[in-house]
Design an enzyme around this catalytic site. Structure first.
Site, PDB file in Angstrom:
ATOM      1  N   CYS A   1       0.799  -1.221   0.000  1.00 25.30           N
ATOM      2  CA  CYS A   1       0.000   0.000   0.000  1.00 25.30           C
ATOM      3  C   CYS A   1       0.836   1.277   0.000  1.00 25.30           C
ATOM      4  CB  CYS A   1      -0.956   0.002   1.195  1.00 25.30           C
ATOM      5  SG  CYS A   1      -2.053  -1.430   1.243  1.00 25.30           S
TER       6      CYS A   1
ATOM      7  N   HIS B   1      -3.069   7.175   2.247  1.00 25.40           N
ATOM      8  CA  HIS B   1      -3.533   5.884   1.745  1.00 25.40           C
ATOM      9  C   HIS B   1      -4.943   5.648   2.279  1.00 25.40           C
ATOM     10  CE1 HIS B   1      -4.053   1.726   0.993  1.00 25.40           C
ATOM     11  NE2 HIS B   1      -3.752   1.311   2.215  1.00 25.40           N
TER      12      HIS B   1
ATOM     13  N   ASN C   1     -10.133   0.054   0.012  1.00 21.36           N
ATOM     14  CA  ASN C   1      -8.675   0.082   0.030  1.00 21.36           C
ATOM     15  C   ASN C   1      -8.167  -0.521  -1.281  1.00 21.36           C
ATOM     16  OD1 ASN C   1      -5.939  -0.375   0.433  1.00 21.36           O
ATOM     17  ND2 ASN C   1      -6.171  -1.163   2.515  1.00 21.36           N
TER      18      ASN C   1
END
Length: 325
Positions: A119, A252, A282
């Site tokens: 990520c 993020h 996500n």
């Protein structure tokens, strides 16, 4: 004269198939897994996500995002002299998704490679591209984050399968006489490998281990907020700026509570935080460039503003990039 790099175009891509929490809850119920829209929203802030069709790979999503970024920058594929793709869900074991994307885009000949920092991948990739441009190794880079995380989800685990989605985001980064990328701060700590991982690989045509995502959510949460604050302050210090100089925080997009916690530690109102996790979930390495493109195109992020990008992911990796649009 010192050489800098600036973002001159942004782009993104989302698969057409959109699943609301209600859609996902219904699908999970068929597997005997109980959850609810309220449970998901309360813990994550996520209300919907996009899943790619089986034949669509990270390079396909990255291609659309790349074309949008190139169009925004007013450049052609053959003008690109560096391609970096951040992904944890590559099309193949090898070659790199960047090489596959390069061929689909028609930008053959320039260096192309993948960055794997989960990520945090886009923050890592952007920092590498900036360094290569500053050194003179490249003049116009395409930096892409692209993921199809739906392929590695365990749909019998309601604590993880509701979190992730598919998508891609891209930027064109060009050499400039004036600073665009102001600073970056990157870190990793391999002792935390086990809290977020896909513990499988391929050997002799067989999958060894478990090829599905595993996560200790509480451990990730506790670690994430602390390291993101430190990376943010380090990036600000390197640029000689303070929290009050930040116009926008684009973290993020993992969990709204992590984002809120980070904003509090940086003394920033949530009005200064770009939030897309509610609609995208996500999307790992794609989440920051997706959110950046969304904010640019809807008029939130404007030229001349100071933006802080932050990512944290499996590895355990984390980092921040401070930039002026």
């Amino acid at each position: 004269m010192r050489r800098y790099s600036r973002i001159t175009g942004t782009g993104s891509s989302l698969p057409p198939r959109r699943l609301t929490n209600a859609d996902l809850v219904a699908e999970l119920a068929q597997r005997g897994i109980e959850t609810s829209d309220e449970w998901i929203v309360e813990r994550t802030g996520i209300r919907a996500r996009h899943f790619a069709d089986p034949e669509v790979g990270s390079s396909d999503l990255g291609l659309e995002a790349a074309r949008n970024a190139l169009e925004a920058a007013g450049v052609q594929p053959q003008d690109i002299d560096l391609i970096i793709v951040a992904t944890s869900t590559p099309d193949m074991v090898f070659p790199s998704t960047a090489c596959i994307l390069q061929n689909k885009l028609g930008a053959n000949g320039c260096p192309a490679f993948d960055v794997q920092a989960v990520c945090s991948g886009f923050v890592y990739a952007l920092s590498v591209a900036d360094a290569m441009i500053q050194s003179g190794a490249a003049s116009r880079a395409l930096v892409v984050g692209a993921e199809v995380f739906s392929r590695i989800l365990d749909f019998n685990d309601r604590t993880t399968c509701v979190l992730f989605g598919d998508g891609a985001g891209a930027v064109v980064l060009e050499a400039s006489d004036t600073p665009g990328i102001l600073s970056s701060d990157l870190h990793a700590d391999g002792k935390h490998v086990g809290i977020l991982c896909v513990p499988g690989n391929v050997s002799g045509g067989q999958v060894l281990g478990d090829p599905l995502l595993k996560m200790d959510g509480q451990a990730v949460f506790k670690l994430a907020v602390g390291v993101l604050e430190k990376a943010a302050h380090a990036a600000l210090a390197k640029a000689g700026l303070t929290e009050s100089d930040i116009d926008w925080l684009i973290p993020h997009q993992a969990n709204i509570r992590i984002m809120q916690g980070t904003a509090r530690k940086l003394k920033l109102s949530m009005d200064k935080v770009v939030v897309t996790v509610d609609q995208h979930g996500n999307t790992s390495a794609a989440s920051i460039p997706l959110a950046l493109d969304h904010a640019v195109r809807n008029g939130q992020v404007k030229p001349g503003q100071t933006v802080l990008l932050e990512g944290v992911g499996g590895g355990f990796t984390w980092g921040a990039v401070l930039l002026k649009m």
